[in-house]
Design a protein around this motif. Structure first.
Motif, short mmCIF file in Angstrom:
data_model
loop_
_atom_site.label_atom_id
_atom_site.label_comp_id
_atom_site.label_asym_id
_atom_site.label_seq_id
_atom_site.Cartn_x
_atom_site.Cartn_y
_atom_site.Cartn_z
N ILE A 46 33.73 40.04 39.97
CA ILE A 46 33.86 40.58 38.61
C ILE A 46 33.82 39.40 37.65
CG2 ILE A 46 35.36 41.80 37.00
CD1 ILE A 46 36.42 43.39 39.36
N ARG A 47 32.73 39.30 36.92
CA ARG A 47 32.57 38.20 35.97
C ARG A 47 33.39 38.51 34.71
NH1 ARG A 47 28.83 34.32 35.96
NH2 ARG A 47 27.51 35.51 37.41
N SER A 48 34.34 37.64 34.42
CA SER A 48 35.24 37.91 33.30
C SER A 48 35.78 36.61 32.74
CB SER A 48 36.40 38.80 33.76
OG SER A 48 37.29 39.04 32.70
N ASP A 49 35.78 36.52 31.43
CA ASP A 49 36.46 35.41 30.75
C ASP A 49 37.91 35.82 30.59
OD1 ASP A 49 37.54 33.52 29.05
OD2 ASP A 49 35.88 33.58 27.61
N ARG A 50 38.80 35.14 31.29
CA ARG A 50 40.21 35.54 31.31
C ARG A 50 40.91 35.36 29.97
NH1 ARG A 50 42.93 32.89 36.51
NH2 ARG A 50 44.71 34.05 35.64
N ARG A 51 40.26 34.71 29.02
CA ARG A 51 40.84 34.59 27.68
C ARG A 51 40.43 35.75 26.76
NH1 ARG A 51 43.08 29.65 27.38
NH2 ARG A 51 42.24 28.02 28.75
N ALA A 52 39.48 36.53 27.21
CA ALA A 52 38.96 37.60 26.36
C ALA A 52 39.82 38.85 26.44
CB ALA A 52 37.53 37.94 26.79
N SER A 53 39.76 39.64 25.40
CA SER A 53 40.45 40.92 25.39
C SER A 53 39.86 41.81 26.48
CB SER A 53 40.29 41.58 24.02
OG SER A 53 40.86 42.87 24.02
N GLY A 54 40.73 42.47 27.22
CA GLY A 54 40.27 43.36 28.27
C GLY A 54 39.76 42.64 29.51
N ALA A 55 40.17 41.39 29.68
CA ALA A 55 39.67 40.57 30.80
C ALA A 55 39.94 41.21 32.15
CB ALA A 55 40.29 39.19 30.74
N TYR A 56 41.03 41.97 32.25
CA TYR A 56 41.45 42.51 33.55
C TYR A 56 41.23 44.01 33.67
CZ TYR A 56 43.69 37.96 33.60
OH TYR A 56 43.93 36.61 33.54
N ASP A 57 40.50 44.59 32.72
CA ASP A 57 40.35 46.05 32.69
C ASP A 57 39.77 46.63 33.97
OD1 ASP A 57 41.42 46.07 30.18
OD2 ASP A 57 39.56 46.57 29.12
N LEU A 58 38.88 45.90 34.63
CA LEU A 58 38.21 46.43 35.82
C LEU A 58 39.04 46.31 37.09
CD1 LEU A 58 34.54 45.19 35.25
CD2 LEU A 58 35.50 47.47 34.84
N VAL A 59 40.17 45.63 37.01
CA VAL A 59 41.02 45.49 38.20
C VAL A 59 42.44 46.00 37.99
CG1 VAL A 59 39.70 43.54 39.13
CG2 VAL A 59 41.63 43.10 37.59
N VAL A 60 42.79 46.29 36.76
CA VAL A 60 44.18 46.58 36.46
C VAL A 60 44.67 47.89 37.07
CG1 VAL A 60 43.77 47.80 34.28
CG2 VAL A 60 45.88 46.47 34.58
N GLY A 61 43.79 48.82 37.32
CA GLY A 61 44.22 50.10 37.86
C GLY A 61 44.30 50.15 39.37
N ASN A 62 43.96 49.06 40.02
CA ASN A 62 43.93 49.05 41.48
C ASN A 62 45.28 48.66 42.08
OD1 ASN A 62 41.19 49.66 41.40
ND2 ASN A 62 40.60 47.50 41.38
N ALA A 63 45.52 49.10 43.30
CA ALA A 63 46.71 48.69 44.04
C ALA A 63 46.29 47.59 45.01
CB ALA A 63 47.31 49.87 44.79
N TRP A 64 46.81 46.39 44.81
CA TRP A 64 46.43 45.24 45.62
C TRP A 64 47.50 44.92 46.65
CZ3 TRP A 64 41.56 43.95 44.78
CH2 TRP A 64 40.99 44.25 43.54
N ASP A 65 47.06 44.48 47.82
CA ASP A 65 48.01 43.97 48.80
C ASP A 65 48.42 42.54 48.45
OD1 ASP A 65 48.00 46.19 50.80
OD2 ASP A 65 45.86 45.69 50.85
N GLU A 66 47.47 41.81 47.87
CA GLU A 66 47.70 40.40 47.59
C GLU A 66 46.92 39.97 46.34
OE1 GLU A 66 48.72 36.20 48.44
OE2 GLU A 66 49.57 38.13 48.98
N ILE A 67 47.59 39.23 45.46
CA ILE A 67 46.91 38.56 44.36
C ILE A 67 47.18 37.07 44.50
CG2 ILE A 67 46.86 38.19 41.86
CD1 ILE A 67 47.39 41.15 41.47
N ILE A 68 46.13 36.27 44.38
CA ILE A 68 46.25 34.82 44.49
C ILE A 68 45.83 34.20 43.17
CG2 ILE A 68 45.54 32.75 45.74
CD1 ILE A 68 44.87 34.56 48.13
N GLU A 69 46.75 33.50 42.54
CA GLU A 69 46.50 32.82 41.26
C GLU A 69 46.30 31.34 41.53
OE1 GLU A 69 45.36 32.08 38.29
OE2 GLU A 69 46.72 33.46 37.19
N LEU A 70 45.17 30.80 41.06
CA LEU A 70 44.84 29.39 41.28
C LEU A 70 45.00 28.56 40.01
CD1 LEU A 70 41.60 29.98 43.37
CD2 LEU A 70 43.86 29.39 44.24
N SER A 71 45.07 29.20 38.86
CA SER A 71 45.09 28.46 37.60
C SER A 71 46.49 27.98 37.24
CB SER A 71 44.57 29.35 36.46
OG SER A 71 44.61 28.66 35.23
N CYS A 72 46.54 26.95 36.39
CA CYS A 72 47.81 26.53 35.81
C CYS A 72 47.78 26.67 34.30
CB CYS A 72 48.13 25.08 36.19
SG CYS A 72 46.98 23.86 35.53
#
Length: 324
Positions: A46-72
């Protein structure tokens, strides 16, 4: 089958994570701008600029087993937590051993004092801020991983790969090294880190872990690199005062001797790994890592322009002056 969302996944560590997860038959989604490279085959991108409005709209409704954050980055971390903290069973934050306030305590563990995050443009400060924000948002579902220096094929930092490449390039000629007395190195192969991160996620492991390799003398690492590289020349050392007087930098970056640290910071490469080992952490043989790194470096070009280290011309001029 588990469902994993990697925030990133096109740069080195994230891509290796995605590749290993797919190889295990897992369902993997990477959300990123995609400017650091291509995602592996079999990954939903999913190509997304995480600073943009609605950056997570395509994943926010899903139930995830695991999320891995790499950014600081504070804004990216905060945005992801606001959108996704409640939608996953387990959250992994990849932090760094750079978060510790002191590098003068050999064997210090995960309870050592951290830097106070007053400057979020500073890498260590930003990682501490990310840890605190994620702890507050995720609570007891959180795994914080603090790797040491990550090495292996595909690394673009040149901090580790410089040495085996330079020794191979020099062949039977001399190579400049720092004073190795009392210096240590502590590295973890990206493939070993990735394997453990995946296992930890599957086990819903929580808490804080220094994901670091064995503590080794820097001389041992360089001699092993010389053996793998087939180097037949001399290793000529210069002391810290001489090197700094000749504008050679510590650790990384242009005109540096990678892995070389001031004596006041040598414990940076001597962190405790007891908790990591107790949680199943492991490492491959150093020789195997060096061989794989050298093969990768030969493909990319031993004499290529690097982000860390001396150019061969710079090194030869320093060696000539050192010899008088």
């Amino acid at each position: 089958m588990t469902r994993t969302l990697i925030l990133g996944g096109t740069a080195w560590l994230g891509r290796d994570l995605a590749e290993q997860l797919v190889a295990k038959g897992e369902e993997v989604t990477c959300l990123a701008r995609g400017e650091s490279g291509e995602v592996p085959r079999g990954v939903t991108f999913i190509r997304s600029d995480r600073r943009a409005s609605g950056a997570y709209d395509l994943v926010v409704g899903n139930a995830w087993d695991e999320i891995i954050e790499l950014s600081c980055d504070a804004d990216l971390v905060a945005g992801a937590l606001k959108a996704l903290a409640g939608s996953t069973q387990h959250w992994t934050l990849v932090s760094s051993v750079s978060v510790y306030a002191s590098n003068a305590e050999p064997g210090a563990d995960e309870d050592a004092v951290l830097v106070e995050p007053s400057d979020l443009d500073d890498y260590a400060h930003a990682k501490v801020a990310a840890e605190r924000a994620t702890t507050e948002a995720v609570g007891d579902r959180l795994l914080i991983v603090r790797p040491g220096l990550i090495v292996g094929p595909g690394d673009t930092s040149d901090r580790f790969s410089y040495w085996v490449s330079r020794l191979a390039l020099a062949s039977d000629e001399s190579v400049l090294v720092p004073d190795l007395h009392g210096r240590s190195a502590q590295v973890i192969d990206v493939r070993d880190l990735t394997e453990w991160l995946i296992s930890a996620g599957h086990r819903h492991l929580t808490g804080i872990y220094n994901a670091v390799g064995s503590e080794r003398e820097l001389s041992t690492v360089l001699l092993s690199a010389a053996q793998v590289a087939g180097h037949k020349g001399e290793l000529i050392s210069a002391d810290d005062d001489w090197l700094t007087a000749h504008d050679v930098n510590y650790w990384a970056g242009p005109r540096s001797l990678p892995l070389w640290l001031p004596t006041s910071d040598t414990a940076f490469a001597r962190r405790s790994r007891s908790r990591f080992l107790a949680a199943g952490g492991s490492e491959r043989n150093l020789k195997e890592t060096l061989e794989d790194v050298l093969a990768d470096e030969r493909t990319r070009g031993l004499g290529r322009e690097r982000r860390a280290g001396l150019t061969r011309d710079e090194e030869v001029l320093l060696l000539d002056e050192l010899r008088g």
